[in-house]
Design an enzyme around this catalytic site. Structure first.
Site, short mmCIF file in Angstrom:
data_model
loop_
_atom_site.label_atom_id
_atom_site.label_comp_id
_atom_site.label_asym_id
_atom_site.label_seq_id
_atom_site.Cartn_x
_atom_site.Cartn_y
_atom_site.Cartn_z
N GLU A 175 -25.39 53.61 -46.82
CA GLU A 175 -26.12 54.89 -46.82
C GLU A 175 -27.63 54.66 -46.98
OE1 GLU A 175 -23.45 56.16 -49.94
OE2 GLU A 175 -22.92 57.93 -48.77
N GLY A 206 -22.97 53.14 -50.87
CA GLY A 206 -24.39 53.50 -51.03
C GLY A 206 -25.33 52.52 -50.35
N ALA A 236 -22.94 52.21 -54.73
CA ALA A 236 -23.26 52.80 -56.03
C ALA A 236 -22.49 51.99 -57.08
CB ALA A 236 -22.85 54.26 -56.04
N GLU A 278 -15.47 54.29 -49.77
CA GLU A 278 -15.28 55.24 -50.88
C GLU A 278 -13.88 55.83 -50.96
OE1 GLU A 278 -17.95 55.17 -48.91
OE2 GLU A 278 -19.77 55.38 -50.11
N1 CAA Z 1 -20.50 48.51 -58.44
C1 CAA Z 1 -20.53 47.77 -59.55
N2 CAA Z 1 -20.37 46.42 -59.57
C2 CAA Z 1 -20.20 45.81 -58.39
C3 CAA Z 1 -20.16 46.53 -57.18
C4 CAA Z 1 -20.35 47.95 -57.22
N3 CAA Z 1 -20.37 48.72 -56.12
N4 CAA Z 1 -19.94 45.66 -56.17
C5 CAA Z 1 -19.85 44.43 -56.73
N5 CAA Z 1 -20.00 44.52 -58.07
C6 CAA Z 1 -19.97 43.43 -59.03
C7 CAA Z 1 -18.55 42.96 -59.31
O1 CAA Z 1 -17.92 43.82 -60.25
C8 CAA Z 1 -18.77 41.57 -59.82
O2 CAA Z 1 -19.20 41.65 -61.17
P1 CAA Z 1 -18.64 40.59 -62.25
O3 CAA Z 1 -19.12 39.26 -61.76
O4 CAA Z 1 -19.27 41.04 -63.52
O5 CAA Z 1 -17.15 40.71 -62.21
C9 CAA Z 1 -19.98 41.09 -59.01
O6 CAA Z 1 -20.61 42.27 -58.50
C10 CAA Z 1 -19.58 40.22 -57.82
O7 CAA Z 1 -18.62 40.94 -57.07
P2 CAA Z 1 -17.21 40.32 -56.63
O8 CAA Z 1 -16.76 39.31 -57.62
O9 CAA Z 1 -16.32 41.45 -56.32
O10 CAA Z 1 -17.67 39.57 -55.29
P3 CAA Z 1 -16.76 39.26 -54.01
O11 CAA Z 1 -17.58 38.37 -53.15
O12 CAA Z 1 -15.41 38.82 -54.40
O13 CAA Z 1 -16.59 40.68 -53.28
C11 CAA Z 1 -17.37 42.79 -52.39
C12 CAA Z 1 -17.72 41.31 -52.73
C13 CAA Z 1 -16.37 42.84 -51.25
C14 CAA Z 1 -18.67 43.47 -51.94
C15 CAA Z 1 -16.79 43.48 -53.64
O14 CAA Z 1 -17.66 43.24 -54.74
C16 CAA Z 1 -16.65 44.95 -53.50
O15 CAA Z 1 -15.73 45.41 -52.85
N6 CAA Z 1 -17.56 45.75 -54.11
C17 CAA Z 1 -17.46 47.19 -54.12
C18 CAA Z 1 -17.87 47.77 -52.80
C19 CAA Z 1 -17.69 49.28 -52.82
O16 CAA Z 1 -16.61 49.78 -52.97
N7 CAA Z 1 -18.81 50.02 -52.65
C20 CAA Z 1 -18.80 51.46 -52.67
C21 CAA Z 1 -19.12 51.97 -54.03
S1 CAA Z 1 -18.92 53.72 -54.18
C22 CAA Z 1 -20.31 54.39 -53.51
O17 CAA Z 1 -21.19 53.71 -53.03
C23 CAA Z 1 -20.40 55.88 -53.58
C24 CAA Z 1 -21.53 56.50 -52.86
O18 CAA Z 1 -21.48 56.72 -51.70
C25 CAA Z 1 -22.72 56.92 -53.58
#
Ligand code: CAA
Length: 258
Positions: A112, A109, A64, A132
């Protein structure tokens, strides 16, 4: 639809979550576009299998949208959670089989979303996780429910409580995915699977999906009744006559009617 691509070719539809700069994170706009695409596929009766994938080489869906979620209050979070769940439930109950072609990160998500699909094919670079709790929240789009049903409570709890990611080979070992293929063969593998499904009698496939899904919610006796209903309903279809007559006449079915 700016954030989702939809392609429909013969009997197979492909929905691509198309927000690669944010690793296909599920913003409200993405969820709305996904919902619209699902409605279009549902209304196109000639489609018998649906593939869901992510744009780019790196990510299926990285979860998400954290930036959009971070300032939500309790009520707003509940509305967002309900909306995501409503769409994922729509996928789970979709009128034809849905295959997730997982081309990279399937986190939060994204994991999921994959779990809401019927069949999961992973590229060898795929990474799965429910991170999460590291963000101070629980999974919100069905992760606490579907993951445990798919892989069992122990592995699901380990993934959710530790927030640690697992690679494709581990996902295969715990039954989270059906198969792992080289990254550049992913879409061909998903399309082959979709074609294998689409060549069968569509009402029979749909009835089988309903019987499995509904049966998993109930006890074995009620499940058997669900199966009897699904099985016998097929005998009202032209496809049943086509399929069985072809067998007894030692012929091949060219195409089913429905
Ligand atoms: N939400 C919003 N933006 C996201 C995102 C997310 N879940 N995941 C990645 N992005 C964005 C980053 O902010 C970044 O944007 P900018 O270039 O503008 O800074 C872009 O995508 C590229 O990401 P990274 O620079 O972080 O890329 P990376 O290769 O270094 O890392 C990653 C990749 C490990 C997937 C890392 O992006 C990450 O950890 N993302 C979040 C994953 C996460 O925590 N997901 C769970 C979300 S909560 C949820 O899903 C709740 C639910 O159950 C409904």
């Amino acid at each position: 639809m700016d954030t989702v691509l939809l392609e429909m070719k013969e009997h197979i539809a492909t929905i691509t979550i198309n927000r690669p700069k944010a690793l296909n994170a599920l913003s409200t706009e993405v969820l709305e576009d996904l919902n619209t695409a699902l409605a279009q596929v549902c209304a196109t009766k000639s489609i018998y299998a649906l593939i869901i994938t992510g744009a780019g080489d790196k990510s299926f869906v990285a979860g998400a949208d954290i930036a959009e979620m971070k300032d939500k209050n309790v009520d707003e979070a509940a509305t967002y959670g309900r909306f995501g769940n409503q769409i994922f439930r729509r996928i789970e109950n979709f009128r034809c089989p849905v295959i997730a072609a997982i081309n990279g990160f399937a986190l939060g998500g994204g994991c999921e979303l994959a779990c809401a699909c019927d069949i999961r094919i992973a590229a060898d670079n795929a990474v799965f996780g429910q991170p999460e709790v590291g963000l101070g929240i629980t999974p919100g789009f069905g992760g606490t429910q579907r993951l445990a049903r798919l892989v069992g409570a122990g592995p699901a709890k380990e993934m959710i409580f530790t927030g640690r990611n697992i690679k494709a080979d581990k996902a295969l070992a715990i039954g989270l995915v059906n198969s792992v293929v080289p990254h550049d063969e992913l879409m061909a593998a998903a399309e082959k699977m979709a074609a294998n499904i689409a060549k069968n009698a569509p009402i029979a496939v749909a009835n089988a999906k309903t019987a499995i899904n509904e049966g998993l919610q109930t006890n074995i006796d009620a499940g058997i009744n669900i199966e009897v209903k699904a099985f016998s309903a097929c005998f009202a279809t032209e496809d049943q006559r086509t399929g069985m007559n072809a067998f007894v006449n030692k012929e091949k079915v060219d195409a089913f009617a429905n």
